[in-house]
Motif scaffolding. Structure first.
Motif, PDB file in Angstrom:
ATOM      1  N   GLY A 158       0.803  -1.217   0.000  1.00 26.06           N
ATOM      2  CA  GLY A 158       0.000   0.000   0.000  1.00 26.06           C
ATOM      3  C   GLY A 158       0.834   1.264   0.000  1.00 26.06           C
ATOM      4  N   LEU A 159       1.955   1.232  -0.734  1.00 25.57           N
ATOM      5  CA  LEU A 159       2.877   2.364  -0.758  1.00 25.57           C
ATOM      6  C   LEU A 159       2.823   3.089  -2.097  1.00 25.57           C
ATOM      7  CD1 LEU A 159       6.003   0.624   0.830  1.00 25.57           C
ATOM      8  CD2 LEU A 159       4.239   1.959   2.004  1.00 25.57           C
ATOM      9  N   ASP A 160       3.195   4.342  -2.088  1.00 24.41           N
ATOM     10  CA  ASP A 160       3.341   5.128  -3.303  1.00 24.41           C
ATOM     11  C   ASP A 160       4.788   5.006  -3.750  1.00 24.41           C
ATOM     12  OD1 ASP A 160       3.565   6.945  -5.338  1.00 24.41           O
ATOM     13  OD2 ASP A 160       2.635   8.618  -4.263  1.00 24.41           O
ATOM     14  N   ILE A 161       5.003   4.322  -4.846  1.00 29.31           N
ATOM     15  CA  ILE A 161       6.363   4.046  -5.305  1.00 29.31           C
ATOM     16  C   ILE A 161       7.111   5.311  -5.692  1.00 29.31           C
ATOM     17  CG2 ILE A 161       5.853   3.716  -7.755  1.00 29.31           C
ATOM     18  CD1 ILE A 161       7.738   1.287  -7.670  1.00 29.31           C
ATOM     19  N   GLU A 162       6.392   6.379  -5.974  1.00 28.32           N
ATOM     20  CA  GLU A 162       7.038   7.631  -6.375  1.00 28.32           C
ATOM     21  C   GLU A 162       7.555   8.425  -5.183  1.00 28.32           C
ATOM     22  OE1 GLU A 162       7.732   8.104  -9.434  1.00 28.32           O
ATOM     23  OE2 GLU A 162       6.563   6.354 -10.065  1.00 28.32           O
ATOM     24  N   THR A 163       7.020   8.162  -4.004  1.00 33.16           N
ATOM     25  CA  THR A 163       7.438   8.932  -2.832  1.00 33.16           C
ATOM     26  C   THR A 163       8.144   8.087  -1.779  1.00 33.16           C
ATOM     27  OG1 THR A 163       5.258   8.631  -1.802  1.00 33.16           O
ATOM     28  CG2 THR A 163       5.584  10.607  -3.151  1.00 33.16           C
ATOM     29  N   ASP A 164       7.956   6.780  -1.842  1.00 35.91           N
ATOM     30  CA  ASP A 164       8.584   5.885  -0.863  1.00 35.91           C
ATOM     31  C   ASP A 164       9.664   5.071  -1.577  1.00 35.91           C
ATOM     32  OD1 ASP A 164       9.230   3.834   1.005  1.00 35.91           O
ATOM     33  OD2 ASP A 164       7.262   4.081   1.946  1.00 35.91           O
ATOM     34  N   PRO A 165      10.931   5.226  -1.210  1.00 36.52           N
ATOM     35  CA  PRO A 165      12.016   4.539  -1.913  1.00 36.52           C
ATOM     36  C   PRO A 165      12.171   3.062  -1.558  1.00 36.52           C
ATOM     37  CG  PRO A 165      12.919   5.827  -0.121  1.00 36.52           C
ATOM     38  CD  PRO A 165      11.451   6.128  -0.152  1.00 36.52           C
ATOM     39  N   ARG A 166      11.496   2.595  -0.505  1.00 37.22           N
ATOM     40  CA  ARG A 166      11.751   1.240  -0.018  1.00 37.22           C
ATOM     41  C   ARG A 166      11.487   0.123  -1.028  1.00 37.22           C
ATOM     42  NH1 ARG A 166       8.528   1.409   5.548  1.00 37.22           N
ATOM     43  NH2 ARG A 166       7.200   2.709   4.216  1.00 37.22           N
ATOM     44  N   PRO A 167      10.402   0.167  -1.813  1.00 38.07           N
ATOM     45  CA  PRO A 167      10.210  -0.922  -2.783  1.00 38.07           C
ATOM     46  C   PRO A 167      11.363  -1.040  -3.775  1.00 38.07           C
ATOM     47  CG  PRO A 167       8.155   0.255  -2.474  1.00 38.07           C
ATOM     48  CD  PRO A 167       9.212   1.053  -1.757  1.00 38.07           C
ATOM     49  N   ARG A 168      11.828   0.081  -4.305  1.00 39.39           N
ATOM     50  CA  ARG A 168      12.924   0.028  -5.279  1.00 39.39           C
ATOM     51  C   ARG A 168      14.238  -0.397  -4.623  1.00 39.39           C
ATOM     52  NH1 ARG A 168      10.358   4.807  -8.001  1.00 39.39           N
ATOM     53  NH2 ARG A 168       9.642   4.054 -10.044  1.00 39.39           N
ATOM     54  N   VAL A 169      14.472   0.065  -3.393  1.00 42.68           N
ATOM     55  CA  VAL A 169      15.702  -0.316  -2.697  1.00 42.68           C
ATOM     56  C   VAL A 169      15.715  -1.824  -2.441  1.00 42.68           C
ATOM     57  CG1 VAL A 169      16.985  -0.098  -0.539  1.00 42.68           C
ATOM     58  CG2 VAL A 169      16.075   1.948  -1.652  1.00 42.68           C
ATOM     59  N   ALA A 170      14.595  -2.358  -1.949  1.00 47.67           N
ATOM     60  CA  ALA A 170      14.509  -3.790  -1.665  1.00 47.67           C
ATOM     61  C   ALA A 170      14.683  -4.618  -2.935  1.00 47.67           C
ATOM     62  CB  ALA A 170      13.158  -4.106  -1.008  1.00 47.67           C
ATOM     63  N   VAL A 171      14.056  -4.180  -4.003  1.00 47.15           N
ATOM     64  CA  VAL A 171      14.149  -4.913  -5.270  1.00 47.15           C
ATOM     65  C   VAL A 171      15.554  -4.828  -5.845  1.00 47.15           C
ATOM     66  CG1 VAL A 171      13.334  -4.984  -7.665  1.00 47.15           C
ATOM     67  CG2 VAL A 171      11.697  -4.709  -5.796  1.00 47.15           C
ATOM     68  N   ALA A 172      16.203  -3.680  -5.696  1.00 46.86           N
ATOM     69  CA  ALA A 172      17.574  -3.541  -6.191  1.00 46.86           C
ATOM     70  C   ALA A 172      18.506  -4.521  -5.495  1.00 46.86           C
ATOM     71  CB  ALA A 172      18.065  -2.106  -5.998  1.00 46.86           C
ATOM     72  N   ALA A 173      18.367  -4.662  -4.182  1.00 50.47           N
ATOM     73  CA  ALA A 173      19.198  -5.608  -3.432  1.00 50.47           C
ATOM     74  C   ALA A 173      18.900  -7.035  -3.862  1.00 50.47           C
ATOM     75  CB  ALA A 173      18.961  -5.443  -1.941  1.00 50.47           C
ATOM     76  N   PHE A 174      17.634  -7.371  -3.967  1.00 48.52           N
ATOM     77  CA  PHE A 174      17.215  -8.715  -4.395  1.00 48.52           C
ATOM     78  C   PHE A 174      17.739  -9.020  -5.803  1.00 48.52           C
ATOM     79  CE2 PHE A 174      14.112 -11.271  -6.746  1.00 48.52           C
ATOM     80  CZ  PHE A 174      14.068 -12.423  -5.977  1.00 48.52           C
ATOM     81  N   SER A 175      17.574  -8.090  -6.723  1.00 47.11           N
ATOM     82  CA  SER A 175      17.996  -8.304  -8.112  1.00 47.11           C
ATOM     83  C   SER A 175      19.506  -8.453  -8.218  1.00 47.11           C
ATOM     84  CB  SER A 175      17.526  -7.140  -8.985  1.00 47.11           C
ATOM     85  OG  SER A 175      16.110  -7.063  -8.998  1.00 47.11           O
ATOM     86  N   GLY A 176      20.234  -7.719  -7.370  1.00 50.12           N
ATOM     87  CA  GLY A 176      21.689  -7.853  -7.371  1.00 50.12           C
ATOM     88  C   GLY A 176      22.118  -9.264  -7.019  1.00 50.12           C
ATOM     89  N   VAL A 177      21.468  -9.850  -6.014  1.00 50.70           N
ATOM     90  CA  VAL A 177      21.771 -11.235  -5.642  1.00 50.70           C
ATOM     91  C   VAL A 177      21.435 -12.179  -6.791  1.00 50.70           C
ATOM     92  CG1 VAL A 177      21.172 -13.125  -4.081  1.00 50.70           C
ATOM     93  CG2 VAL A 177      21.458 -10.815  -3.187  1.00 50.70           C
ATOM     94  N   MET A 178      20.309 -11.952  -7.445  1.00 52.18           N
ATOM     95  CA  MET A 178      19.901 -12.825  -8.541  1.00 52.18           C
ATOM     96  C   MET A 178      20.890 -12.760  -9.703  1.00 52.18           C
ATOM     97  SD  MET A 178      17.348 -14.264  -7.269  1.00 52.18           S
ATOM     98  CE  MET A 178      16.920 -15.212  -8.734  1.00 52.18           C
ATOM     99  N   ARG A 179      21.424 -11.570  -9.971  1.00 55.56           N
ATOM    100  CA  ARG A 179      22.410 -11.450 -11.047  1.00 55.56           C
ATOM    101  C   ARG A 179      23.694 -12.205 -10.695  1.00 55.56           C
ATOM    102  NH1 ARG A 179      20.100  -6.307 -11.901  1.00 55.56           N
ATOM    103  NH2 ARG A 179      21.396  -5.293 -10.339  1.00 55.56           N
ATOM    104  N   VAL A 180      24.132 -12.085  -9.441  1.00 55.00           N
ATOM    105  CA  VAL A 180      25.347 -12.774  -9.007  1.00 55.00           C
ATOM    106  C   VAL A 180      25.184 -14.289  -9.120  1.00 55.00           C
ATOM    107  CG1 VAL A 180      26.794 -13.301  -7.007  1.00 55.00           C
ATOM    108  CG2 VAL A 180      26.191 -10.933  -7.512  1.00 55.00           C
ATOM    109  N   THR A 181      24.058 -14.811  -8.629  1.00 51.07           N
ATOM    110  CA  THR A 181      23.857 -16.259  -8.678  1.00 51.07           C
ATOM    111  C   THR A 181      23.738 -16.756 -10.113  1.00 51.07           C
ATOM    112  OG1 THR A 181      21.470 -15.943  -8.352  1.00 51.07           O
ATOM    113  CG2 THR A 181      22.794 -16.374  -6.403  1.00 51.07           C
ATOM    114  N   GLY A 182      23.111 -15.959 -10.962  1.00 58.80           N
ATOM    115  CA  GLY A 182      23.017 -16.342 -12.371  1.00 58.80           C
ATOM    116  C   GLY A 182      24.381 -16.425 -13.024  1.00 58.80           C
ATOM    117  N   GLN A 183      25.233 -15.453 -12.733  1.00 59.20           N
ATOM    118  CA  GLN A 183      26.581 -15.455 -13.296  1.00 59.20           C
ATOM    119  C   GLN A 183      27.396 -16.637 -12.773  1.00 59.20           C
ATOM    120  OE1 GLN A 183      27.872 -11.559 -12.156  1.00 59.20           O
ATOM    121  NE2 GLN A 183      26.841 -10.535 -13.866  1.00 59.20           N
ATOM    122  N   LEU A 184      27.291 -16.916 -11.480  1.00 61.42           N
ATOM    123  CA  LEU A 184      28.027 -18.041 -10.900  1.00 61.42           C
ATOM    124  C   LEU A 184      27.541 -19.364 -11.484  1.00 61.42           C
ATOM    125  CD1 LEU A 184      28.219 -16.924  -7.164  1.00 61.42           C
ATOM    126  CD2 LEU A 184      30.090 -16.975  -8.827  1.00 61.42           C
TER     127      LEU A 184
END
Length: 231
Positions: A158-184
């Motif tokens: 129930g957040l406004d993605i344009e004013t609350d940075p938490r969804p993008r921050v959480a997804v960025a961290a998650f996606s970073g892990v996914m990229r690392v595991t994919g490369q490995l």
């Protein structure tokens, strides 16, 4: 159902199965050619010749060579997003993403095998990583996917993605892990989906500690040597 209805439905079913077989054959031929002789070096003519269909047939199923390259990845991403949207509201955003990706990998191996072998999927991943034009497309796609995931997370909370940075921050961290595991995974010898799932789970479980934990290794204390002065 009447005999007339069955007769009317049967041709439709046969047509759909034929279309599916043709699309799958084009996809398999394209990925085999891309990974053996190079993406840039492969032409659409070579792909259709391998399946014995026309260029018109190819473009009926795929808009471009690039679309065939990412077709399996598109399926994997769609499966993940579907799982994420089904996660219970009681889970935290990170728990929902973690559960969604692991649940998706529980069944994705069979779905991949319906299209191509997992070994060919790995070869395709390596080919994307080593082809500049495809790597650029892969990064663009990753950004688009991250935006979609962030929007799902924001809607869940129930957040406004344009004013609350938490969804993008959480997804960025998650996606970073996914990229690392994919490369490995792409660099490893084990091409099974189980190995990718296990690797993903291990690295995701270390994300929290990596972000907030103390990384300093404990200092090993040694016995002090008594100090003597020369007299």
């Amino acid at each position: 159902m009447t005999d007339g209805q069955r007769a009317a439905e049967q041709p439709t079913g046969l047509r759909e199965r034929k279309k599916r077989r043709t699309r799958d054959a084009l996809l398999h031929a394209a990925l085999e050619l891309f990974t053996t002789q190079g993406y840039e070096e492969t032409t659409v003519d070579e792909i259709v010749d391998a399946v014995d269909v026309s260029q018109r047939t190819f473009f009926r199923y795929f808009a471009s060579k690039e679309e065939t390259t990412f077709a399996v990845q598109e399926m994997v991403e769609s499966r993940f997003l579907s799982e994420l949207r089904r996660r219970p509201a009681t889970e935290s955003p990170f728990e929902a993403m973690r559960s969604a990706v692991l649940c998706a990998w529980n069944s994705i191996g069979e779905a991949i095998e319906e299209l191509v072998t997992v070994e060919l999927h790995m070869r395709t991943y390596r080919m994307i990583e080593s082809t500049p034009s495809l790597l650029a497309a892969h990064l663009r796609r990753s950004i688009d996917l991250e935006n979609q995931i962030a929007e799902v997370i924001a809607a869940r909370e129930g957040l406004d993605i344009e004013t609350d940075p938490r969804p993008r921050v959480a997804v960025a961290a998650f996606s970073g892990v996914m990229r690392v595991t994919g490369q490995l995974w792409g660099q490893g010898r084990d091409t099974s989906v189980d190995s990718l799932r296990t690797l993903t789970e291990i690295y995701l479980d270390h994300l929290g500690a990596a972000l907030v934990g103390n990384w300093h290794a404990p200092v090993e204390r040694t016995a002090e040597t008594p100090h003597t002065s020369a007299g």
